[in-house]
Structure formats: C-alpha cells, structure tokens
Design a protein around this motif. Structure first.
Motif, mmCIF file in Angstrom:
data_model
loop_
_atom_site.group_PDB
_atom_site.id
_atom_site.type_symbol
_atom_site.label_atom_id
_atom_site.label_comp_id
_atom_site.label_asym_id
_atom_site.label_seq_id
_atom_site.Cartn_x
_atom_site.Cartn_y
_atom_site.Cartn_z
ATOM 1 N N ARG A 44 8.132 12.951 -35.160
ATOM 2 C CA ARG A 44 9.674 13.650 -35.067
ATOM 3 C C ARG A 44 9.765 15.048 -33.885
ATOM 4 N NH1 ARG A 44 12.997 8.918 -35.557
ATOM 5 N NH2 ARG A 44 13.664 10.228 -35.995
ATOM 6 N N ARG A 124 26.750 14.289 -27.968
ATOM 7 C CA ARG A 124 26.022 13.245 -27.089
ATOM 8 C C ARG A 124 26.738 13.089 -25.885
ATOM 9 N NH1 ARG A 124 25.931 7.991 -29.703
ATOM 10 N NH2 ARG A 124 27.700 8.599 -31.618
ATOM 11 N N ALA A 130 20.080 6.382 -24.336
ATOM 12 C CA ALA A 130 18.896 7.518 -25.280
ATOM 13 C C ALA A 130 19.474 8.752 -25.755
ATOM 14 C CB ALA A 130 17.740 6.816 -25.133
ATOM 15 N N GLN A 131 19.714 8.899 -26.995
ATOM 16 C CA GLN A 131 20.275 9.918 -26.649
ATOM 17 C C GLN A 131 19.299 10.036 -28.144
ATOM 18 O OE1 GLN A 131 23.608 8.179 -28.307
ATOM 19 N NE2 GLN A 131 24.483 7.338 -26.243
ATOM 20 N N LEU A 132 19.173 11.467 -28.975
ATOM 21 C CA LEU A 132 18.057 12.150 -29.474
ATOM 22 C C LEU A 132 18.611 13.322 -30.764
ATOM 23 C CD1 LEU A 132 16.267 10.274 -27.635
ATOM 24 C CD2 LEU A 132 14.199 11.841 -28.803
ATOM 25 N N VAL A 163 13.256 16.193 -34.503
ATOM 26 C CA VAL A 163 14.624 15.013 -34.440
ATOM 27 C C VAL A 163 14.953 14.101 -35.863
ATOM 28 C CG1 VAL A 163 14.772 12.398 -33.570
ATOM 29 C CG2 VAL A 163 13.272 13.617 -32.131
ATOM 30 N N VAL A 166 18.536 8.848 -33.713
ATOM 31 C CA VAL A 166 17.930 8.268 -32.614
ATOM 32 C C VAL A 166 19.132 6.585 -32.469
ATOM 33 C CG1 VAL A 166 16.569 7.182 -30.620
ATOM 34 C CG2 VAL A 166 15.385 8.836 -32.788
#
Length: 219
Positions: A44, A124, A130-132, A163, A166
């Motif tokens: 993570r 974001r 994909a967005q973390l 993180v 997600v």
C-alpha cells in the motif's frame, strides 16, 4: 552463437516506467497536475521521485494529500501538453531556458476534468482509468533536513506515500471482483523519453489472483 554486445552511456535510464499525473493542492484550493514517470508501488506504499523546484513539492509541504492518476496509452497527447508547464509562478531559470512556462490551470491546459476526491483535498483526473488517493509520509525534524540535503545533491527527492483509496473506471475492472482486467488496461509507459504502450498480456505470474483469458494471450 555469439551475440554482439557493446558498452553504451545513455543520458537517461527510463527503461520503462508508468506515467502518472500527480495531483496536489495549490494554496488557492485548486489542484496542480505534475506528469511524473518516477513512481512505483509496493503493498500500500508508493515511492515517488520529485524535483525540489516544482509546485508538487511546494504543495505537499502544506498539504500531504495527493492523487496518483494513471493515464492510459491513448492519452499520451494530454500528458505531453503538460510537459513544459509548471505551477511555479516564478519559473526557475534552468527551466525557463528549456521552454517551461507557468500555468495556473493545468487541467484546462491538458483538456482534463477535475473530480473531487474522497480522502484528500487534491482533485482526481476524471479521464484517468485508475486514481490512487494517498498521503505523503513526510519526514520531520533532522530526518527532513537530511532528506533535503541529499535531494539537493542529486537533484530530486525520494518520497513515500500511503495509499488511502483506489478508484478505477468500470471498463477496466473484472466483473464481480476487486481486480483490474489486464486485458482491458493499457497503461502509458515512458521508455527512454518516448511514450509507449503495453502489448496484450503474455501470461500470469504464479502469484496472480486472476487468470488471463486465453483469447487475450498471443500464440
């Protein structure tokens, strides 16, 4: 058979890294976007390489919240539009000499839309598959001074982030699971300063939790 091999001295060693758009919070509450290719994940944790003279580092010192937005191969033109833009109002001389210009709204410059995050204040990128959302783990006191001293010597800072959440576009998610469909996901790669894409999946590692559809694998 003898394979010819020679010694070379490439100016960069980007032998294949994913491209990301790093969102951080500006002082006025808007979000800055920084294209980066020095990032990787383990568990993570994220490890990021950042320049000390960029807006991203300035922002993270005020607010450690960030978003690592991962574009796909087809979005390379949007990423490149950000290449010579900086959120720093007074552009450093060495950057100005290579054509960098200040830009207050990088989302608009790249034709991208900000999307409110749930765990951090930085936005974001709606279009990124994909967005973390993450939080930078900034050292404190003497540890920070040592990290900055080392960063000044090498020209960049190595930073860890945890993180928090997600998000992924539905079309790249395997139905009924928490996993990314690697046959549908084509991340953008940065290879020796060229934008590249991945091919279809070749096979699965023994630790993979999902199989690759046979029709997606080349013969």
């Amino acid at each position: 058979m003898t394979i010819p091999i020679r010694t070379i001295h490439p100016s960069v060693l980007y032998f294949g890294q994913p491209v990301a758009l790093l969102s951080t919070l500006n002082p006025d509450g808007s979000s800055n976007l920084s294209p980066i290719s020095s990032c990787w994940a383990l568990g993570r944790r994220l490890v990021l390489g950042l320049g000390l003279d960029g807006q991203a580092w300035a922002n993270l010192q005020r607010d450690p919240g960030l978003v690592l937005n991962l574009p796909e191969a087809a979005q390379w033109r949007a990423v490149e539009k950000l290449g010579r833009l900086t959120g720093v109002a007074e552009v450093p001389a060495h950057k100005a000499a290579t054509g960098y210009q200040h830009c207050a709204d990088k989302f608009a410059a790249a034709g991208l839309q900000p999307l409110a995050s749930e765990q951090v204040r930085a936005a974001r990128v709606r279009e990124c598959p994909a967005q973390l959302q993450a939080r930078a783990l900034l050292p404190e006191g003497q540890a920070l001074e040592l990290a900055l001293q080392q960063a000044r010597q090498r020209g960049f800072l190595i930073l860890e982030a945890e993180v928090l959440q997600v998000h992924a576009h539905e079309r790249i998610c395997l139905p009924g699971s928490e996993h990314i469909d690697t046959a549908a996901w084509q991340p953008l790669l940065y290879v020796f300063r060229h934008y590249c894409s991945t091919s279809a999946p070749l096979g699965a590692n023994f630790r993979a939790e999902t199989p690759i559809p046979q029709e997606a694998c080349p013969a």
